[in-house]
Design a protein around this motif. Structure first.
Motif, PDB file in Angstrom:
ATOM      1  N   ILE A 646     -16.449  32.353 -24.888  1.00  0.00           N
ATOM      2  CA  ILE A 646     -15.724  31.776 -23.747  1.00  0.00           C
ATOM      3  C   ILE A 646     -15.120  32.933 -22.958  1.00  0.00           C
ATOM      4  N   PRO A 647     -15.047  32.844 -21.624  1.00  0.00           N
ATOM      5  CA  PRO A 647     -14.418  33.926 -20.845  1.00  0.00           C
ATOM      6  C   PRO A 647     -12.947  34.102 -21.224  1.00  0.00           C
ATOM      7  N   ASN A 649     -10.549  34.765 -19.381  1.00  0.00           N
ATOM      8  CA  ASN A 649      -9.641  34.115 -18.430  1.00  0.00           C
ATOM      9  C   ASN A 649      -9.554  32.597 -18.604  1.00  0.00           C
ATOM     10  N   GLU A 650     -10.351  32.057 -19.531  1.00  0.00           N
ATOM     11  CA  GLU A 650     -10.161  30.655 -19.914  1.00  0.00           C
ATOM     12  C   GLU A 650      -9.004  30.527 -20.895  1.00  0.00           C
ATOM     13  N   VAL A 651      -8.779  31.595 -21.653  1.00  0.00           N
ATOM     14  CA  VAL A 651      -7.755  31.576 -22.707  1.00  0.00           C
ATOM     15  C   VAL A 651      -6.453  32.209 -22.222  1.00  0.00           C
ATOM     16  N   HIS A 653      -4.172  34.162 -18.896  1.00  0.00           N
ATOM     17  CA  HIS A 653      -3.953  34.617 -17.524  1.00  0.00           C
ATOM     18  C   HIS A 653      -3.933  36.142 -17.586  1.00  0.00           C
ATOM     19  N   LYS A 790      -2.723  30.764 -21.988  1.00  0.00           N
ATOM     20  CA  LYS A 790      -2.631  29.495 -21.272  1.00  0.00           C
ATOM     21  C   LYS A 790      -2.259  28.385 -22.255  1.00  0.00           C
ATOM     22  N   SER A 792      -3.365  25.547 -22.895  1.00  0.00           N
ATOM     23  CA  SER A 792      -4.423  24.859 -23.637  1.00  0.00           C
ATOM     24  C   SER A 792      -4.941  25.679 -24.817  1.00  0.00           C
ATOM     25  N   TYR A 793      -4.532  26.923 -24.894  1.00  0.00           N
ATOM     26  CA  TYR A 793      -4.908  27.789 -26.028  1.00  0.00           C
ATOM     27  C   TYR A 793      -3.617  28.357 -26.617  1.00  0.00           C
ATOM     28  N   ASN A 833     -13.115  38.715 -16.911  1.00  0.00           N
ATOM     29  CA  ASN A 833     -14.461  38.121 -16.961  1.00  0.00           C
ATOM     30  C   ASN A 833     -15.193  38.398 -18.272  1.00  0.00           C
ATOM     31  N   TYR A 835     -16.106  38.025 -22.164  1.00  0.00           N
ATOM     32  CA  TYR A 835     -16.117  36.863 -23.062  1.00  0.00           C
ATOM     33  C   TYR A 835     -15.491  37.250 -24.401  1.00  0.00           C
ATOM     34  N   ASN A 838     -14.743  31.884 -29.080  1.00  0.00           N
ATOM     35  CA  ASN A 838     -13.946  30.721 -28.666  1.00  0.00           C
ATOM     36  C   ASN A 838     -13.009  30.270 -29.793  1.00  0.00           C
TER      37      ASN A 838
END
Length: 910
Positions: A646-647, A649-651, A653, A790, A792-793, A833, A835, A838
Motif C-alpha cells: 500500500i502507498p 501516503n495511505e497510512v 500524512h 492517519k 484509519s491506520y 509515493n 509502498y 499493508n
C-alpha cells in the motif's frame, strides 16, 4: 630578467650551434646536432624555447637538451636566468638543462615535482669577464665547449638524462605552455577591447551563455575561457598546417608565418590553405583571434618556427598520428575536459548502437570528435579509408570544437579526404539540408545533401533547462512534441526527440545522457515521448564507477530504434560490472559486453548483468511508483507481491520539515539568548546523530508569530532582543534578512510549528535507510521528512515496524536515483509515493511476533544497509515480517535488488 639575445648575442649563439655541430660530426655521439637559430628572438622578450637545442637525430625530431645562453655581464647565479632555462626544460618534457654565460656553465637535472638540482659546473673559462673577453678568449671557450658536449653526451649514454620526441613535446607540453604563458594577458586584452566595443562584448557574452555549463569545473571568467579558445585555435592551426604540408602543397605557405607577420596576415595565410586544402573547420579563425598582446604573438611565431625547423615533415605516419591525437587530447582537457567522451566509452557507444557498418552514421553534437573518430576507426577495419570517412558525418552547434574534431577525425593517411563535418544546430537538422564542404584534392566546394542515417550516436550536451540558450528555445518551440515534454526538461531531451527526423525507419539512436531521467517526472515524460518515435531497446548504467572521472556527473547510455514495421518491444537494462578502465585493457570483456547487448542475452554476469522487461511490465512497475533507475536491478518479482502493499501516503500524512532558511535566527544555540520559553519549541535539525529507531528532538526552535510591538507591550524582551539582533543582518548576496525572509501573512522572523512529526526519515539519505519514531511528537526542519499516522491506520507500533522492513528500504532506493556523489535523490513526494507492506493484512498473532522481533531491532543501533542485512536480529525481524504476509520466498530477491541498488549508487565515488 627576460631572456633577450641582442644581435651580437644572437650571432654568438649561432656560432655556438655551429661549433657543437662540428663536434657532433667529428665524434660518434648520441648528440647528433644542435639547432635553435630560427627560434632565437631578436630583442622580442622572453622566449618559449631554449637558445640552443641538442638533438638525437639529424632530422631534429628527437630532442635531448636545451641550453640557455647569456653574456658574461649576467651572473651565472641570476635567478631569472636559471628559472627560465628550467621552465623551458619542463615545456620540452626534458629532465635536464644547461646554462652558460661564457664564464661558467652549469648543468641541472630535474627531479620530482619539477624541482631542479645542480649536477655539474664548469669554470675553466672563469677568466672571461666581459663581452670583449668572449672574442679575445674564443679558443678557450671553444675548448671548454667540446668538454661540455662530451660530458653531457656521457649522461645520455648512462641513461641519467631522457630525451623527448617532437610528437610528445608538441602534443603534451607546448600547448599547455602556451596556455599558461598567455591566458591571463589575452583575457586582459580582450576585456579592455570589449569595453571599447559593445558588439564584441555582446558576442563574448552570448558565446559564454552557450558554453558556460561546459566550463563549470574549469573557468569561471568568460574572458579567460575565450582566451583559451583563441590560444587553441592558433596552436592547432599551426600544428595541423605543418603536419599536412608534406602531403598538401597548398599548406606550404605556413612557412611564411614569422615574427614580422601580423595576426591578421597570419589569418590570411590560413585562408589560402583552406582555399586549396579545405579543413575549413581546422583553419578558420575564431572571432577576435587577432586581438593579441605582442608577447603572445611572438610565442605563436616562435612556435611555428620551432615546428618548421624541427623536422616535422620527416616524421612517419605513426608519429604524425600521435601528434594529432595528443594535440586533440590536450585541447579537450583545456576546453571542457570534464564532459569530453572517454575514447573507450565512445567506442562502446558506437558498437552498441550500429547495426549495419556500411550505412551512414551521424554524431549530431560531436564536440571535439571522439565519437565520429571511433566510428571511422571501426569502419576502416573492413572498408576503404574513403568509404569510412565519407559515411561518417558530424556536426556541432559551436564552431570551435569543430577545429579539434576535424583534427581528431583525420588520420595522417586520410588528409586528402573530406570529412563530413559541418556547423549546425542539432535541433534544426533536416534530411536534404545543403551541406557545403571543400574537396581537399581539388580545392573546389562540394555541396552535399544531408542523408537519412542508419545510426545517430552522440554524447548529448549537459545543459539544464534553466540555461537553455534562447536560439535553442526558438527551435524547441517549433517541435510538435515539445509541449509533451516536462517544462523542466534538459536540452538533451529535446535533441533526442527531434533527431528522429533524420534517422531511417529501423535505424538506431545511441546517446549518452545524464542519469537524471531515471528518477524524475521529466524523465518519465521523456520516455513517453520517445516511445512515440522509437522502441526503447537498451539502457546501460555503470555499476562500477563513473564513466566521466573529472566531473560529478553520472551518465547512462540509451539505445533506441526508430519505429518502422510493428514489433513486440522488450527493453534490456544492462548494469556494467566492469569499470571503463578494465574494459579498455581487456578486449575479451569488451566484446562480451557488446555481444551480450546485441544478442539480448547475459553472457557473463561478471561483465554485465541483464534485467529484461516487456513494455507491459515496465508500465505496471512504473504504476507502482518505482523509477526507471530500479529497473536495472531485476525487480519483476515486485509484480507478484503487489496485492500485499500500500502507498505510504495511505497510512501516513507525509510532509517536509519547515523550510525557512537562516538557521542562526531560527535555531538559537543554548546560552546565546534570553528568549522566553513560550517562543521555543523542540526540533530535530538533522538525523546525522540519530542512531536508534526511537529519537528525541535535541534543539530549540524560535517560533514567534507575535509582532515586535506586541512583544514590547507584553515585556517579552528576550524574544525582542533576539529579533533585533538579526534585523540589520544581510544574506550572502547583501540583501537584508527582513526582505529575504519575508512571507505573506507572516512576520519575517516567524517560523511556524503547525506540523508535528511522529516519525521522520532523511532527505537524500546515503547508506542508512530508516524511519525513527519520536518519543514525543516533535517539530522537524527542512532537512527531514515528517510522517503522522492517519486515523484509519491507528496501530502506530505496527506501522513503525513495517516502515522499517527491508521491503520499505528497497522502495526508498527504488523511488530515487544516485546523485553525482552517490547520495540518494529522494524527497517528500517520493517517500509519500513509496509502498510499504499493508498493516491491515497482518493478523493479531503475526502482529505479536512482528512487534516482539521489532523490539529487539529498536534496542540496538542503526547500521548501514549492507550490515543490517547480515545481522541476526535484523534477519529474524525480516523473516518474521515476510512470513506474516506469505512472501518469505521473496526474501533473497528483495535483498538482492536492494543491495544491488545500494552498491551501484555508492560506486560513483570510485
Amino acid at each position: 630578467m627576460a631572456t633577450i639575445i641582442r644581435r651580437n648575442e644572437r650571432s654568438w649563439a649561432i656560432d655556438l650551434i655551429s661549433k657543437i655541430n662540428a663536434i657532433a660530426t667529428a665524434n660518434d655521439l648520441i648528440i647528433k646536432r644542435a639547432g635553435g637559430e630560427s627560434t632565437i628572438s631578436t630583442g622580442r622578450g622572453n622566449t618559449m624555447f631554449p637558445d640552443v637545442v641538442l638533438y638525437g637525430n639529424k632530422e631534429q625530431s628527437i630532442i635531448l637538451q636545451g641550453w640557455e645562453l647569456k653574456m658574461p655581464d649576467v651572473p651565472i647565479e641570476d635567478e631569472t636566468f636559471i628559472k627560465d632555462a628550467q621552465q623551458k626544460a619542463i615545456a620540452l618534457n626534458l629532465n635536464s638543462c644547461l646554462i652558460w654565460n661564457f664564464t661558467y656553465a652549469v648543468l641541472y637535472i630535474r627531479g620530482e615535482k619539477n624541482t631542479f638540482s645542480k649536477l655539474k659546473q664548469w669554470d675553466a673559462t672563469s677568466h672571461i669577464r666581459t663581452r670583449a673577453d668572449v672574442e679575445t678568449y674564443r679558443t678557450d671557450w671553444e675548448k671548454l665547449l667540446e668538454e661540455i658536449v662530451l660530458d653531457v653526451n656521457s649522461y645520455f649514454v648512462s641513461g641519467d638524462f631522457r630525451n623527448a620526441t617532437l610528437g610528445d613535446i608538441i602534443s603534451e607540453s607546448t600547448i599547455t605552455t602556451l596556455i599558461q604563458r598567455n591566458k591571463e594577458i589575452i583575457a586582459e586584452k580582450l576585456k579592455t577591447a570589449a569595453f571599447r566595443d559593445a558588439v564584441m562584448a555582446a558576442y563574448i557574452d552570448n558565446w559564454w551563455l552557450g558554453v558556460k555549463s561546459e566550463y563549470e569545473h574549469d573557468e569561471t571568467d568568460k574572458y579567460k575561457a575565450y582566451a583559451k579558445t583563441i590560444i587553441l585555435n592558433w596552436a592547432n592551426r599551426i600544428i595541423f598546417a605543418h603536419i599536412i604540408k608534406n602531403r598538401q602543397n597548398g599548406a606550404l605557405v605556413i612557412n611564411e608565418l614569422d615574427y614580422d607577420t601580423t595576426p591578421s596576415e597570419a589569418n590570411q595565410i590560413f585562408q589560402k590553405i583552406t582555399a586549396k586544402c579545405d579543413f575549413y573547420n581546422v583553419f578558420s579563425a575564431v572571432r577576435y583571434n587577432d586581438i593579441l598582446p605582442e608577447l603572445t604573438w611572438q610565442d605563436f611565431a616562435e612556435y611555428s618556427n620551432f615546428l618548421k625547423s624541427n623536422g616535422i615533415e620527416n616524421l612517419n605516419q605513426e608519429a604524425l598520428q600521435n601528434i594529432l591525437e595528443g594535440s586533440v587530447a590536450t585541447s579537450k582537457r583545456a576546453i571542457n575536459g570534464q564532459y569530453t567522451t572517454p575514447p573507450e566509452l565512445a567506442k562502446l557507444l558506437v558498437r552498441l548502437s550500429v547495426k549495419d557498418w556500411t550505412d551512414t552514421i551521424l554524431d549530431c553534437c560531436c564536440g571535439t570528435g571522439t565519437i565520429p573518430k571511433a566510428a571511422i576507426e571501426i569502419k576502416r577495419t573492413q572498408l576503404s579509408p574513403k568509404d569510412a570517412v565519407e559515411s561518417v558525418w558530424a556536426c556541432d552547434k559551436y564552431k570551435y570544437p569543430l577545429q579539434v574534431a576535424n583534427i581528431s577525425m583525420t588520420d595522417s593517411d586520410t588528409i586528402n579526404l573530406a570529412n563530413r563535418l559541418f556547423q549546425h544546430n542539432a535541433l534544426s537538422l533536416t534530411i536534404g539540408d545543403d551541406i557545403s564542404i571543400v574537396n581537399p584534392e581539388t580545392g573546389e566546394e562540394m555541396h552535399l545533401s544531408l542523408p537519412a542515417f542508419g545510426t545517430v550516436v552522440s554524447n548529448l550536451p549537459f545543459v539544464p533547462f534553466e540555461i537553455i540558450p534562447d536560439d535553442d528555445k526558438d527551435e524547441i518551440s517549433k517541435m510538435p512534441l515539445a509541449s509533451e515534454l516536462d517544462g523542466r526538461s534538459d536540452l538533451y531531451c529535446y535533441i533526442a526527440t527531434k533527431i528522429a527526423d533524420v534517422i531511417k525507419p529501423g535505424g538506431t539512436l545511441g546517446i549518452i545522457v545524464s542519469n537524471s531521467w531515471l528518477g524524475t517526472n521529466a524523465g518519465t515524460k521523456l520516455i513517453e515521448v520517445l516511445r512515440q518515435k522509437y522502441y526503447l531497446k537498451q539502457v546501460h548504467l555503470s555499476g562500477k564507477g563513473r564513466w566521466f572521472k573529472n566531473a560529478d556527473v553520472v551518465t547512462t547510455i540509451i539505445v533506441l530504434e526508430k519505429k518502422g514495421s510493428s514489433q513486440k518491444a522488450t527493453t534490456d537494462f544492462w548494469l556494467w560490472k566492469q569499470t571503463l578502465e578494465q574494459l579498455t585493457t581487456d578486449s575479451d570483456n569488451e566484446n562480451i559486453l557488446v555481444n551480450s547487448a546485441l544478442l539480448g542475452t547475459e553472457l557473463d554476469k561478471t561483465v554485465s548483468r541483464l534485467s529484461k522487461y516487456a513494455q507491459s511490465q515496465i508500465d505496471d512497475l512504473l504504476e507502482l511508483n518505482v523509477c526507471y533507475n530500479a529497473l536495472f536491478h531485476d525487480i519483476d518479482w515486485l509484480l507478484n507481491v503487489k496485492d500485499k502493499i500500500i502507498p505510504i501516503n495511505e497510512v501516513y500524512h507525509v510532509f517536509r520539515g519547515n523550510r525557512r532558511g537562516w538557521d542562526a535566527l531560527f535555531y538559537p544555540q543554548a546560552g546565546e539568548h534570553r528568549i522566553e520559553k513560550q517562543y521555543l519549541k523542540k526540533v530535530l535539525i538533522n538525523a546525522r546523530n540519530v542512531n536508534r529507531l526511537t529519537a528525541t528532538a535535541d534543539r530549540d526552535a524560535f517560533c514567534c508569530g507575535v509582532s515586535t510591538a506586541d512583544l514590547e507591550k507584553q515585556g517579552h524582551i528576550g524574544a525582542l532582543e533576539w529579533i533585533t539582533k538579526f534585523v540589520d543582518q544581510r544574506n550572502g548576496v547583501g540583501k537584508p534578512l527582513p526582505t529575504v525572509l519575508k512571507r505573506t501573512g507572516m512576520e519575517w522572523y516567524e517560523l511556524q510549528d503547525n506540523e508535528i512529526a511522529e516519525v521522520f526519515t532523511m532527505m537524500n539519505p546515503d547508506q542508512r535507510l530508516f524511519f525513527a519514531k519520536f518519543e514525543t511528537p516533535s517539530f522537524v526542519n527542512q532537512r527531514l521528512i515528517g510522517l503522522t499516522h492517519k486515523a484509519s491506520y491507528s496501530d502506530e507500533e505496527l506501522n513503525h515496524a513495517l516502515l522499517n522492513s527491508m521491503f520499505t528500504m528497497f522502495y526508498i532506493e527504488a523511488s530515487g536515483f544516485g546523485r553525482g556523489l552517490g547520495v540518494l535523490d529522494v524527497n517528500k513526494d517520493s517517500i509519500a509515493n513509496c509502498y510499504m507492506l499493508n498493516p491491515k493484512l497482518v493478523s493479531q498473532n503475526d502482529r505479536t511476533k512482528i512487534i516482539a522481533a521489532f523490539e529487539k531491532l529498536k534496542s540496538r543501533q542503526i547500521m548501514r544497509v549492507s550490515e543490517e542485512l547480515s545481522d541476526d536480529i535484523r534477519l529474524e525481524f525480516e523473516h518474521t515480517v515476510l512470513k506474516s504476509f506469505g512472501i518469505d520466498d521473496y526474501f533473497d530477491k528483495i535483498k538482492s535488488s536492494l543491495l544491488s541498488m545500494q552498491e551501484t549508487r555508492a560506486t560513483v565515488r570510485e
